[in-house]
Scaffold this motif. Structure first.
Motif, short mmCIF file in Angstrom:
data_model
loop_
_atom_site.label_atom_id
_atom_site.label_comp_id
_atom_site.label_asym_id
_atom_site.label_seq_id
_atom_site.Cartn_x
_atom_site.Cartn_y
_atom_site.Cartn_z
N LEU A 263 2.06 9.20 2.48
CA LEU A 263 2.21 7.74 2.44
C LEU A 263 2.01 7.24 1.01
O LEU A 263 1.25 7.83 0.24
CB LEU A 263 1.21 7.08 3.39
N PRO A 264 2.62 6.12 0.67
CA PRO A 264 2.49 5.60 -0.71
C PRO A 264 1.21 4.80 -0.93
O PRO A 264 1.13 4.04 -1.89
CB PRO A 264 3.73 4.71 -0.85
N TRP A 265 0.23 4.94 -0.06
CA TRP A 265 -1.05 4.25 -0.22
C TRP A 265 -2.19 5.16 0.18
O TRP A 265 -1.99 6.21 0.80
CB TRP A 265 -1.08 2.97 0.61
N LYS A 277 2.89 -1.53 -1.46
CA LYS A 277 3.11 -0.20 -2.02
C LYS A 277 4.30 0.50 -1.36
O LYS A 277 5.00 1.29 -2.00
CB LYS A 277 1.84 0.64 -1.89
N LEU A 278 4.53 0.21 -0.10
CA LEU A 278 5.69 0.77 0.59
C LEU A 278 6.98 0.24 -0.05
O LEU A 278 7.90 1.01 -0.35
CB LEU A 278 5.65 0.41 2.08
N VAL A 279 7.03 -1.07 -0.27
CA VAL A 279 8.21 -1.68 -0.88
C VAL A 279 8.40 -1.17 -2.32
O VAL A 279 9.50 -0.83 -2.74
CB VAL A 279 8.10 -3.22 -0.86
N THR A 280 7.29 -1.11 -3.06
CA THR A 280 7.36 -0.63 -4.45
C THR A 280 7.84 0.82 -4.51
O THR A 280 8.63 1.19 -5.38
CB THR A 280 5.98 -0.73 -5.12
N ALA A 281 7.38 1.64 -3.57
CA ALA A 281 7.79 3.05 -3.55
C ALA A 281 9.29 3.19 -3.36
O ALA A 281 9.94 4.02 -4.02
CB ALA A 281 7.05 3.78 -2.44
#
Length: 651
Positions: A263-265, A277-281
């Motif tokens: 996961l991106p967090w 962070k999901l959107v940024t990833a």
């Protein structure tokens, strides 16, 4: 005189009020139309559709918070809890007895507490109602055939529990039915005392999720076989590459984790930051792993569900509502017209002036409700994953994003009232940026009462002009303030294209896209022209320096500046006067070839200007060699013309 349906509801209300866990009220769940009967056979296509309907129900019930919890990646436990108004006995009985006949937006809805007492189109708390068809709670039939509803109203000394078991039906079974009333299941309802009288809300507990639900949410088809003892696939399954970001997965048929989450967090990241962070990833994948990031390639089904719900349910935008963009955000804004001959006009916003204020828009006012409505899924807060202030930046010639905004309230009086489907009113925008990330955000999305189920239509309602490049650079939303409900199909995920509201909306959008395309072309042409002029000035400046150095080599001992020579379009009388004063000036038409004087394009104009600069430079060099002093003007112009024709010659 009460109808049979009203009597049925009244009887069930009385039974509920007398019920206990040991002596529950029991009632068959019935529908009177075949299409509604098929709710339990899959009217909704994805798990996100069912959750969307439950979240919308909570919104209509004035909830400020919805919490969905799962035991991901297993998905054997799913609960949905909200702090809305809860169901009164009358509202619960009406829902069970009248699937497909929602009391919302009716006087009955006002009487049983699901709509405002003064306006049936609003919730008791004043929100514009999303639901209308009356099948939202039974959308969970897509996820399970058994669930519980635990609900309580504020001030009540008890909570009500409904245990629902649904049947699976087929067309073959329907053919055998003689009675026009079809049974879709059974519910047992009871009440129990509650100590917390001030609490209120509804909890839906999904029992025994269907195998398809578990497979869909756990992305089973995305995982490749790891080893003989940790297999995930049947022999005839085709293995696929796993997504980059995922919640992990279990061994087929077991609870044991086969793949740990990526996961991106981090675990201690706040709920809002997790979604950010999901959107940024996803956005950061541009130019790293792919030029055009796709959710389908990067996210598992669970993370895609979070993203999809962010687009569909009435929550806040991740940075700001597009109509709350202001002058200091450095986004070029244009106003759209409503007639076929309209042209988009530039809007100059003051630093702190919003688009909504400048254009007198009020759709963004719905965001006041959205800001007071939060959705959490497994500790992740859901937002609309659309960015405007921080839109994607590329090396495109047009550096600033473009926002085209319009609104309309057509009369439609020429359409018969029985066909028209009421009034239509909407506000909309087209947001241009060099690259739309992810690609699933390309297209137009229609929001009815701040919610939607259709997602982005990349055809822009079948816009007839190709415009392939520009279509890939536009994200658009249409906010319906009035109308379009009747154009929605029963699944709320598609439209009846023949409905007058849809037809008008499509024509308006096509006209808006045309206005955008025209303005975008003109803006691009101006930027190219400006760039070419800058380059021409640089060339001329470099040429002037080069000629000065050559003349210095020819006459190194002189301190006198060389005579500046000019090629001019002025009348001969003006040229003669300047010559008398000692200026060396020539008629343009006597030196430049006729072909170079036809300025059909900006490129042609720049070509002529630079040829003039070259010829002036050549004349200055010839003058430095003293080759022109003894020549009459006519012979000088003839010589320069021959040189110009040689330079401009194209074989």
């Amino acid at each position: 005189m009460p109808t049979d349906k009203q009597k049925e509801i009244t009887t069930l209300v009385d039974d509920i009020k007398k019920s206990t866990k040991n002596n529950p009220a029991s009632h068959d769940i019935q529908t009177s139309e075949r299409v509604l009967k098929r709710i339990t056979d899959g009217i909704y296509r994805q798990p996100s559709s069912a959750l969307r309907e439950l979240i919308s129900n909570a919104y209509d019930a004035d909830a400020t918070k919805v919490v969905i919890e799962t035991d991901r990646p297993r998905f054997k436990k799913i609960t949905i809890l909200d702090n809305g108004n809860g169901f009164t006995e009358e509202a619960l009985a009406s829902m069970i007895c009248n699937i497909g006949g929602s009391p919302k937006r009716t006087l009955m809805g006002s009487n049983i507490g699901v709509a405002s007492e003064t306006d049936p189109d609003l919730s008791p708390g004043g929100r514009r109602l999303i639901g209308k068809i009356g099948i939202g709670i039974f959308a969970v039939a897509q996820l399970t055939k058994e669930f519980k509803i635990i609900t309580k109203t504020k001030g009540s000394g008890h909570r009500t529990i409904a245990h629902v078991i649904l049947n699976t039906n087929s067309e073959e079974n329907l053919k055998k039915e003689l009675n026009p009333i079809y049974r879709t299941g059974i519910t047992r309802i009871w009440q129990q005392k509650a100590q917390d009288k001030k609490s209120h809300g509804t909890e839906v507990i999904l029992l025994n999720p269907l195998p398809k639900t578990i497979n869909d949410l756990s992305s089973r088809d995305r995982w490749i076989q790891s080893s003989p003892e940790n297999y995930l696939f049947d022999d005839d399954d085709e293995p696929l590459s796993p997504p980059k970001y995922h919640i992990g997965c279990t061994v087929k048929g077991e609870n044991r984790i086969f793949q740990k989450p990526n996961l991106p967090w981090k675990k201690d990241t706040s709920p809002k930051k997790k979604f950010e962070k999901l959107v940024t990833a996803i956005r950061n994948e541009t130019g790293t792993s792919t030029p055009n990031p796709k959710l389908e390639d990067l996210l598992d089904n669970y993370l895609k569900l979070l993203w999809t719900l962010g687009l569909q349910v009435p929550v806040s935008y991740l940075d700001t509502h597009p109509f709350e963009v202001c002058g200091k955000d450095n986004i070029s804004t244009y106003k759209l017209g409503n007639t076929p001959k309209s042209k988009a006009s530039k809007v100059e916003l003051k630093p702190n002036e919003t688009v909504a204020k400048n254009m007198k828009l009020n759709t963004s006012g719905l965001q006041k409700d959205a800001k007071g409505f939060q959705v959490f899924i497994d500790g992740i807060q859901i937002f609309r994953p659309l960015l405007y202030k921080n839109s994607h930046i590329t090396e495109h010639a047009i550096k600033r994003s473009l926002l085209f905004v319009g609104k309309d309230k057509p009369g439609l009086k020429h359409i018969p009232e029985e066909i028209r489907g009421g009034h239509l009113e909407f506000e909309a925008y087209l947001f241009w940026q060099p690259k739309v990330v992810p690609v699933e955000h390309i297209g137009v999305l229609v929001r009815i009462n701040n919610s939607n189920g259709t997602l982005f239509d990349e055809t822009f309602m079948k816009y007839p002009v190709s415009e392939q490049t520009r279509k890939k650079q536009i994200t658009a939303e249409i906010f319906i303030k009035n109308g379009m409900d009747a154009a929605l199909n029963i699944d709320r995920e598609s439209f009846n294209y023949a409905h007058p509201h849809y037809q008008y909306l499509a024509k308006w959008l096509h006209n808006a896209f045309k206005q955008f395309a025209t303005a975008h072309k003109k803006l691009g042409a101006k930027i190219r022209e400006r760039k070419q002029l800058v380059e021409a000035v640089k060339k001329a400046d470099n040429l002037e320096k080069f000629v000065a150095s050559k003349i210095k080599q020819i006459k190194p001992d002189t301190d006198i500046s060389p005579i500046k020579i000019e090629i001019s379009n002025e009348p001969l009388i003006n040229i003669t006067e300047k010559r008398k004063k000692g200026k060396l000036i020539y008629e343009s038409k006597k030196i430049l070839p006729p072909s170079t004087q036809k300025r059909t394009t900006n490129k042609d104009t720049l070509g002529q200007i630079f040829l003039e600069e070259k010829m002036e430079a050549i004349a200055e060099v010839l003058m430095a060699y003293d080759l022109l002093d003894d020549m009459p003007y006519e012979k000088q112009e003839s010589l320069l013309k021959d040189i110009a024709e040689i330079i401009a010659f194209e074989s």
